[in-house]
Design a protein around this motif. Sequence first.
Motif, PDB file in Angstrom:
ATOM      1  N   UNK A 107      33.714  48.383  57.855  1.00  0.00           N
ATOM      2  CA  UNK A 107      33.311  49.708  58.312  1.00  0.00           C
ATOM      3  C   UNK A 107      33.186  49.712  59.834  1.00  0.00           C
ATOM      4  N   UNK A 108      32.671  50.805  60.400  1.00  0.00           N
ATOM      5  CA  UNK A 108      32.573  50.950  61.849  1.00  0.00           C
ATOM      6  C   UNK A 108      31.609  49.937  62.462  1.00  0.00           C
ATOM      7  N   UNK A 109      30.642  49.457  61.707  1.00  0.00           N
ATOM      8  CA  UNK A 109      29.697  48.454  62.201  1.00  0.00           C
ATOM      9  C   UNK A 109      30.212  47.036  61.989  1.00  0.00           C
ATOM     10  N   UNK A 110      31.425  46.900  61.482  1.00  0.00           N
ATOM     11  CA  UNK A 110      32.096  45.632  61.195  1.00  0.00           C
ATOM     12  C   UNK A 110      31.489  44.896  60.015  1.00  0.00           C
ATOM     13  N   UNK A 111      30.814  45.602  59.131  1.00  0.00           N
ATOM     14  CA  UNK A 111      30.312  44.994  57.904  1.00  0.00           C
ATOM     15  C   UNK A 111      31.417  45.028  56.867  1.00  0.00           C
ATOM     16  N   UNK A 112      31.505  44.000  56.056  1.00  0.00           N
ATOM     17  CA  UNK A 112      32.542  43.925  55.027  1.00  0.00           C
ATOM     18  C   UNK A 112      32.171  44.870  53.887  1.00  0.00           C
ATOM     19  N   UNK A 113      33.086  45.794  53.577  1.00  0.00           N
ATOM     20  CA  UNK A 113      32.861  46.709  52.458  1.00  0.00           C
ATOM     21  C   UNK A 113      33.550  46.217  51.194  1.00  0.00           C
ATOM     22  N   UNK A 114      34.652  45.491  51.356  1.00  0.00           N
ATOM     23  CA  UNK A 114      35.416  44.979  50.214  1.00  0.00           C
ATOM     24  C   UNK A 114      36.267  43.801  50.686  1.00  0.00           C
ATOM     25  N   UNK A 115      36.533  42.865  49.792  1.00  0.00           N
ATOM     26  CA  UNK A 115      37.382  41.721  50.133  1.00  0.00           C
ATOM     27  C   UNK A 115      38.201  41.331  48.912  1.00  0.00           C
ATOM     28  N   UNK A 116      39.452  40.969  49.134  1.00  0.00           N
ATOM     29  CA  UNK A 116      40.360  40.540  48.066  1.00  0.00           C
ATOM     30  C   UNK A 116      41.110  39.295  48.508  1.00  0.00           C
ATOM     31  N   UNK A 117      41.545  38.529  47.534  1.00  0.00           N
ATOM     32  CA  UNK A 117      42.444  37.419  47.790  1.00  0.00           C
ATOM     33  C   UNK A 117      43.833  37.800  47.331  1.00  0.00           C
ATOM     34  N   UNK A 118      44.841  37.398  48.084  1.00  0.00           N
ATOM     35  CA  UNK A 118      46.226  37.729  47.740  1.00  0.00           C
ATOM     36  C   UNK A 118      47.074  36.476  47.887  1.00  0.00           C
ATOM     37  N   UNK A 119      47.863  36.176  46.863  1.00  0.00           N
ATOM     38  CA  UNK A 119      48.865  35.106  46.918  1.00  0.00           C
ATOM     39  C   UNK A 119      50.198  35.739  47.271  1.00  0.00           C
ATOM     40  N   UNK A 120      50.939  35.108  48.167  1.00  0.00           N
ATOM     41  CA  UNK A 120      52.320  35.504  48.457  1.00  0.00           C
ATOM     42  C   UNK A 120      53.205  34.391  47.927  1.00  0.00           C
ATOM     43  N   UNK A 121      54.087  34.743  46.992  1.00  0.00           N
ATOM     44  CA  UNK A 121      54.972  33.777  46.349  1.00  0.00           C
ATOM     45  C   UNK A 121      56.299  33.693  47.103  1.00  0.00           C
ATOM     46  N   UNK A 122      57.065  32.604  46.917  1.00  0.00           N
ATOM     47  CA  UNK A 122      58.342  32.450  47.618  1.00  0.00           C
ATOM     48  C   UNK A 122      59.361  33.549  47.305  1.00  0.00           C
ATOM     49  N   UNK A 123      59.269  34.154  46.113  1.00  0.00           N
ATOM     50  CA  UNK A 123      60.220  35.218  45.773  1.00  0.00           C
ATOM     51  C   UNK A 123      59.794  36.582  46.331  1.00  0.00           C
ATOM     52  N   UNK A 124      58.707  36.631  47.107  1.00  0.00           N
ATOM     53  CA  UNK A 124      58.276  37.875  47.741  1.00  0.00           C
ATOM     54  C   UNK A 124      57.226  38.660  46.980  1.00  0.00           C
ATOM     55  N   UNK A 125      56.790  38.145  45.823  1.00  0.00           N
ATOM     56  CA  UNK A 125      55.754  38.849  45.055  1.00  0.00           C
ATOM     57  C   UNK A 125      54.410  38.700  45.728  1.00  0.00           C
ATOM     58  N   UNK A 126      53.593  39.737  45.640  1.00  0.00           N
ATOM     59  CA  UNK A 126      52.195  39.682  46.052  1.00  0.00           C
ATOM     60  C   UNK A 126      51.355  39.744  44.793  1.00  0.00           C
TER      61      UNK A 126
END
Length: 96
Positions: free
Chosen positions: A57-76
């Motif tokens: 947010x504007x105060x730099x507090x984390x509102x949400x967080x996710x983990x994402x894997x990027x695979x060699x074939x381009x999948x997220x």
Amino acid sequence: MKKPIHRIPGRAVEILVFKLIEGSRRRTLVAHLTLDSNLRNAIMPHGVGRYRVEWRDARRWITRANGIWVWPDGRLQQVSGRKRPPRKLGAPKKVW
């Protein structure tokens, strides 16, 4: 007596993308984006691996967080983080 600080995050205004370094808890900042940016196009040039995406947010507090894997074939693929161990312990057991 001090009043308690209410840490209720506001509406997200920016996105931070970190690449997680394999085998350690370290991470490097890859992109600092606005909300209307294309997240896929921001991640793909940085290669295969695991990323942490934080919405702040504007105060730099984390509102949400996710983990994402990027695979060699381009999948997220969105992944969940580590599970927190239970805080309460069960009853102790008697061992003979």
